[in-house]
Design an enzyme around this catalytic site. Structure first.
Site, short mmCIF file in Angstrom:
data_model
loop_
_atom_site.label_atom_id
_atom_site.label_comp_id
_atom_site.label_asym_id
_atom_site.label_seq_id
_atom_site.Cartn_x
_atom_site.Cartn_y
_atom_site.Cartn_z
N TYR A 108 0.99 -0.98 -0.11
CA TYR A 108 -0.13 0.08 0.00
C TYR A 108 0.78 1.20 -0.06
O TYR A 108 1.87 1.39 0.90
CB TYR A 108 -0.82 -0.07 1.16
CG TYR A 108 -1.55 1.13 1.59
CD1 TYR A 108 -2.48 1.76 0.54
CD2 TYR A 108 -1.59 2.00 2.67
CE1 TYR A 108 -3.10 3.12 0.65
CE2 TYR A 108 -2.08 3.18 2.87
CZ TYR A 108 -3.20 3.62 1.99
OH TYR A 108 -3.51 4.80 2.27
N ASP A 180 0.68 -7.76 7.04
CA ASP A 180 -0.48 -7.05 6.96
C ASP A 180 -1.60 -7.85 6.36
O ASP A 180 -1.53 -8.27 5.38
CB ASP A 180 -0.28 -5.83 5.90
CG ASP A 180 -1.23 -4.92 5.83
OD1 ASP A 180 -2.46 -5.38 5.94
OD2 ASP A 180 -1.16 -3.54 5.63
C1 LIG Z 1 -3.06 -3.28 2.74
C2 LIG Z 1 -3.21 -1.91 3.58
N1 LIG Z 1 -2.69 -1.65 4.91
C3 LIG Z 1 -2.81 -0.73 5.39
C4 LIG Z 1 -3.77 0.43 4.93
C5 LIG Z 1 -3.92 1.74 5.87
O1 LIG Z 1 -4.87 1.94 6.46
P1 LIG Z 1 -5.89 3.10 7.04
O2 LIG Z 1 -6.38 3.79 5.59
O3 LIG Z 1 -6.64 2.48 7.70
O4 LIG Z 1 -4.94 3.86 7.63
C6 LIG Z 1 -4.30 0.40 3.72
C7 LIG Z 1 -5.09 1.40 3.14
O5 LIG Z 1 -5.86 1.51 2.12
C8 LIG Z 1 -4.34 -0.98 3.01
O6 LIG Z 1 -4.80 -1.08 1.90
#
Ligand SMILES: Cc1ncc(COP(=O)(O)O)c(C=O)c1O
Length: 396
Positions: A108, A180
């Site tokens: 991301y 993640d």
């Molecule tokens: C795979 C992944 N991890 C982390 C995040 C970050 O999360 P947040 O938008 O809730 O801060 C995202 C956001 O799109 C994501 O797609």
């Protein structure tokens, strides 16, 4: 593999997700966990506490959510943050300047930006590699490598990294594996079971599930990590609010039903897209010819609602984005509404061009988060939008 029995000794995962850890609120019998909308809690006396003093440190609604998500991931501890980025940022605080991290290059864009633009200047070092290719991680390991951070499946190319093999590799030199798990949720994958030390989630996505709240999580089972992570959460102040904790608890109750439907809808749509003449290639972990299908089968119990695809003609991009009507051109995923994203300028705009292109994020790539609408209606919408592309663009 079963998603039935892993979560706690006695109850099945679906039950834990619906009923949480408390089953009902002890004081009033409330069936739904109350929203404790209070910043402070009265002390019974000097040096006495009910367990709750100030909501940045702990709040009863958030505590119920943290315990529930910990059980759901098969972990001992859960920490809830205001966003996924808040959770990732808290993890970095347990490491020291000079430490080196290896991260998935297909990641991301916000995660990339956080590490490079904010933490590089504090002396952390990073290597970005395609962690789905066996052998690629070893080449980047250094004696000061303290953690590997992977997204699996990755965002947006759906690459799958072998969690158990990666955990074994970093554990050999005393480091940690952080996974993640946003894309699969605990309903379909539990990285701690395969040796990961910490799992993170953007709870904004499948966990809360309704495109209406932001949330983030860390789940782990390591006693030595709990104190420093809790300190980071409390000191930085990115803890999840009582109302957002309640919304996320409510989302978790239907996670199994939603994930099954996301999977069913996306399997149909991925197949349909694959046979469309304006589509060059579809990236979907549910395809049996996905390059890491066997690894997925080993460590996951299903696939999600995420599909990426290349259009044959990049000039179709603006037409497609404008022509979908049921599907919305918007930047998130994992919710009940279907959303179409253009990673090049949206989610992955922060990633340098060379790295983006080497991971496959180019001008032809679209990412579709398949929601819970009727799959026939979604296919009709895509069909109409692709017809508009055919009318406006090249003959293919
Ligand atoms: C795979 C992944 N991890 C982390 C995040 C970050 O999360 P947040 O938008 O809730 O801060 C995202 C956001 O799109 C994501 O797609």
């Amino acid at each position: 593999m079963e998603n039935e029995t892993h979560c706690c000794e006695k109850r099945h995962l679906a039950t834990t997700l619906v009923r949480g850890t408390s089953l009902f609120e002890a004081r009033t019998g409330a069936v739904s966990t109350p929203i404790y909308q209070s910043a402070a809690f009265r002390h019974p006396g000097l040096n006495q506490s009910t367990g709750f003093d100030y909501s940045r440190a702990a709040n009863p609604t958030r505590t119920e959510l943290e315990k529930t998500i910990a059980l759901a991931e098969g972990g001992k501890y859960g920490l809830a943050f205001s966003t996924g980025m808040g959770a990732i940022s808290a993890i970095i605080k347990i490491y020291k300047p000079g430490d080196h991290f290896i991260l998935s290059e297909d990641i991301y864009g916000g995660t990339y930006r956080l590490f490079t633009e904010y933490y590089e200047k504090y002396g952390f070092a990073f290597s970005w590699v395609d962690t789905s290719i066996p052998g690629s991680i070893e080449k980047s390991l250094r004696k000061e490598t303290k953690a590997i951070f992977v997204e699996t499946p990755s965002n947006p190319m759906m690459k799958v990294t072998d969690i158990a093999a990666t955990a074994e590799m970093i554990h050999r030199q005393g480091g940690d594996l952080i996974v993640d798990n946003t894309f699969l949720s605990p309903w379909f994958q539990n990285p701690l079971k395969f040796g990961a030390d910490m799992v993170i989630h953007s709870g904004t996505k499948y966990l809360a599930g309704h495109n209406d709240t932001l949330a983030g999580f860390i789940i782990h089972s390591r006693d030595d990590l709990e104190e420093p992570l809790r300190q980071a959460q409390m000191s930085e102040g990115a803890s999840l609010s009582p109302f957002d904790s309640w919304l996320t608890l409510r989302g978790l109750k239907t996670l199994p039903l939603r994930m099954e439907r996301h999977e069913k809808n996306s399997a149909r749509i991925a197949e349909w897209l694959r046979n469309h003449k304006r589509i060059e290639k579809v990236f979907y972990t549910g395809f049996e010819d996905h390059p890491q299908y066997q690894i997925s089968k080993k460590q996951s119990r299903g696939s999600n609602g995420m599909i990426s695809f290349y259009l044959k003609d990049p000039s179709d991009v603006p037409v497609l984005l404008k022509s979908v009507s049921l599907i919305l051109f918007a930047e998130s995923l994992g919710g009940v509404e279907s959303l179409l994203t253009y990673p090049l300028v949206q989610t992955h705009g922060a990633i340098p061009e060379q790295m983006r292109l080497s991971s496959g994020v180019n001008e032809k790539l679209m990412r579709l988060s398949v929601g819970l609408e009727d799959a026939d209606d979604l296919i009709d919408d895509l069909d109409t939008a692709l017809e508009a592309c055919a009318a406006a663009g090249k003959k293919l």
